[in-house]
Design an enzyme around this catalytic site. Sequence first.
Site, PDB file in Angstrom:
ATOM      1  N   LYS A   4      32.727 -28.781  18.820  1.00 28.14           N
ATOM      2  CA  LYS A   4      31.630 -28.685  17.775  1.00 28.14           C
ATOM      3  C   LYS A   4      30.430 -29.664  18.357  1.00 28.14           C
ATOM      4  O   LYS A   4      29.427 -29.517  17.777  1.00 28.14           O
ATOM      5  CB  LYS A   4      31.902 -29.374  16.479  1.00 28.14           C
ATOM      6  CG  LYS A   4      32.944 -30.607  16.448  1.00 28.14           C
ATOM      7  CD  LYS A   4      33.201 -30.773  14.985  1.00 28.14           C
ATOM      8  CE  LYS A   4      34.783 -31.132  14.907  1.00 28.14           C
ATOM      9  NZ  LYS A   4      35.174 -31.573  13.587  1.00 28.14           N
ATOM     10  N   LYS A  38      37.068 -26.140  26.315  1.00 21.55           N
ATOM     11  CA  LYS A  38      37.270 -25.880  25.074  1.00 21.55           C
ATOM     12  C   LYS A  38      36.169 -25.671  24.196  1.00 21.55           C
ATOM     13  O   LYS A  38      35.217 -26.342  24.331  1.00 21.55           O
ATOM     14  CB  LYS A  38      38.231 -26.944  24.442  1.00 21.55           C
ATOM     15  CG  LYS A  38      37.723 -27.990  23.844  1.00 21.55           C
ATOM     16  CD  LYS A  38      38.777 -28.902  23.170  1.00 21.55           C
ATOM     17  CE  LYS A  38      37.700 -30.226  22.428  1.00 21.55           C
ATOM     18  NZ  LYS A  38      37.874 -29.953  20.766  1.00 21.55           N
ATOM     19  N   LYS A  47      34.275 -38.126  27.017  1.00 18.26           N
ATOM     20  CA  LYS A  47      33.034 -38.503  25.956  1.00 18.26           C
ATOM     21  C   LYS A  47      32.340 -39.914  26.609  1.00 18.26           C
ATOM     22  O   LYS A  47      31.068 -39.996  26.209  1.00 18.26           O
ATOM     23  CB  LYS A  47      33.793 -38.954  24.784  1.00 18.26           C
ATOM     24  CG  LYS A  47      34.177 -37.413  24.065  1.00 18.26           C
ATOM     25  CD  LYS A  47      34.405 -37.408  22.701  1.00 18.26           C
ATOM     26  CE  LYS A  47      34.668 -36.067  22.388  1.00 18.26           C
ATOM     27  NZ  LYS A  47      34.771 -35.786  20.747  1.00 18.26           N
TER      28      LYS A  47
HETATM   29  P1  ATP Z   1      34.693 -32.302  19.369  1.00 16.27           P
HETATM   30  O1  ATP Z   1      34.988 -31.262  20.169  1.00 16.27           O
HETATM   31  O2  ATP Z   1      33.260 -32.566  19.140  1.00 16.27           O
HETATM   32  O3  ATP Z   1      35.457 -33.658  19.942  1.00 16.27           O
HETATM   33  P2  ATP Z   1      36.658 -31.136  18.012  1.00 16.27           P
HETATM   34  O4  ATP Z   1      36.109 -29.600  17.641  1.00 16.27           O
HETATM   35  O5  ATP Z   1      37.505 -31.209  18.898  1.00 16.27           O
HETATM   36  O6  ATP Z   1      35.274 -32.073  18.040  1.00 16.27           O
HETATM   37  P3  ATP Z   1      38.242 -32.571  15.875  1.00 16.27           P
HETATM   38  O7  ATP Z   1      38.065 -32.862  14.496  1.00 16.27           O
HETATM   39  O8  ATP Z   1      38.004 -33.639  16.759  1.00 16.27           O
HETATM   40  O9  ATP Z   1      37.159 -31.259  16.200  1.00 16.27           O
HETATM   41  O10 ATP Z   1      39.421 -31.828  16.113  1.00 16.27           O
HETATM   42  C1  ATP Z   1      40.271 -31.274  15.030  1.00 16.27           C
HETATM   43  C2  ATP Z   1      41.506 -30.355  15.349  1.00 16.27           C
HETATM   44  O11 ATP Z   1      41.044 -29.151  15.760  1.00 16.27           O
HETATM   45  C3  ATP Z   1      42.344 -31.022  16.266  1.00 16.27           C
HETATM   46  O12 ATP Z   1      43.708 -30.963  15.895  1.00 16.27           O
HETATM   47  C4  ATP Z   1      42.047 -30.417  17.641  1.00 16.27           C
HETATM   48  O13 ATP Z   1      43.152 -30.375  18.697  1.00 16.27           O
HETATM   49  C5  ATP Z   1      41.628 -28.860  17.052  1.00 16.27           C
HETATM   50  N1  ATP Z   1      40.787 -28.327  18.029  1.00 16.27           N
HETATM   51  C6  ATP Z   1      39.608 -28.597  18.489  1.00 16.27           C
HETATM   52  N2  ATP Z   1      38.845 -27.972  19.227  1.00 16.27           N
HETATM   53  C7  ATP Z   1      39.951 -26.689  19.440  1.00 16.27           C
HETATM   54  C8  ATP Z   1      39.927 -25.729  20.265  1.00 16.27           C
HETATM   55  N3  ATP Z   1      38.719 -25.281  21.021  1.00 16.27           N
HETATM   56  N4  ATP Z   1      41.019 -24.940  20.183  1.00 16.27           N
HETATM   57  C9  ATP Z   1      42.174 -25.332  19.486  1.00 16.27           C
HETATM   58  N5  ATP Z   1      42.032 -26.464  18.572  1.00 16.27           N
HETATM   59  C10 ATP Z   1      41.046 -27.253  18.624  1.00 16.27           C
END
Ligand code: ATP
Length: 327
Positions: free
Chosen positions: A197, A194, A112
């Site tokens: 969002k 991965k 990031k």
């Molecule tokens: P960003 O990717 O913008 O950093 P994020 O999608 O990871 O955000 P978070 O709120 O940080 O969103 O994550 C919430 C939960 O979702 C965490 O437990 C994270 O590990 C899980 N998570 C996020 N992306 C994935 C993914 N692609 N596959 C499985 N679990 C995920």
Amino acid sequence: MSRVLTALQPTGVLHIGNYFGAIEPFLKLQDQGNENFLFAVDYHAITVPQDPETLRKNLLFATAVYLAAGVDPSKTTLFQQSHVQEHTELAWILNCIAGMGELERMTQYKDKAKGKGESVSVGLFAYPVLMAADILLYDTHIVPVGEDQKQHVELARDLAERFNNRFGFTFVIPKPQIRESGARIMGLDDPEKKMSKSAPSEKNYISLMDDEATVLKKIKSAVTDSEGTIVYREHRKGMANLMTIYSLMSGSSMSEIEKIFEGKGYGDFKVALAAEITAFLSPLQTKIKSYLEDEDALRQVLASGAEKAREIAAKKMTEVRKKIGVA
Ligand code: ATP
Ligand code: LTN
């Protein structure tokens, strides 16, 4: 009985990666009779700039999603991080025992901070310490998260051990719980990274609020390969990811999916996958919309959750202040 705790950032959309990586595993643990905590981490969200009005809306949206997904406020303490001031207080104390080196090694921070140079916020750097405070404050045993958060939970373990060694036993050592399949759903447009969002294109993810036409369009444009068969092989990143999503949505195993699509091509598979996703999302969306109709009720759920959380957090902080010598 174990204490189970997880949290999500109330930023932008929630996608199917968030659902299968964190929310669904949490729901399973909730219904096994554990003591459960779930919250929206608004102070984590502001480590990158947020529009205040949007953040306010996202907090209610996240709460509606949790309730619609099956979070039961009689079994789970459901709240908003900033409503419990002890989180930031403990984070400061943990900042004073965390090392710069161990935070510099965090891969999420490295990703990031890339390209931001000197303008990267101190908050983004200290983010994992606030997360450690979130976890340790409640004597958490199990933290269900997606694969990308494992390193952060390990830091929480290290900080707990360091604090306990220095000041005497205070914190339970938490364990991350990461599901075998679905803990890392990959981006539809880039299966090397991965699903996220904060990805630059909306084609990267399926939002929990995407309608039928949008789901179909995004799945049709998802990256595959030139092999043409519906066969699960890890190195076929795009197809492996789409088949994993199909399996999570339908409950079918990989060999069942291979059998269903024997002799068929990507076109048929993608249409069927989009239909599975919509069948999963559409009842969830109906419930989310109905919770969103009563914002006061959502605020009430958060207020009573915070009250319960505060009781536990306040007790822990009284102990911590004594241990370090400020009380
Ligand atoms: P960003 O990717 O913008 O950093 P994020 O999608 O990871 O955000 P978070 O709120 O940080 O969103 O994550 C919430 C939960 O979702 C965490 O437990 C994270 O590990 C899980 N998570 C996020 N992306 C994935 C993914 N692609 N596959 C499985 N679990 C995920
Ligand atoms: N950093 C996590 C969100 C998070 C969290 C937590 C997860 C903040 N505090 C405590 C589990 C337990 C993320 O998903 N980005």
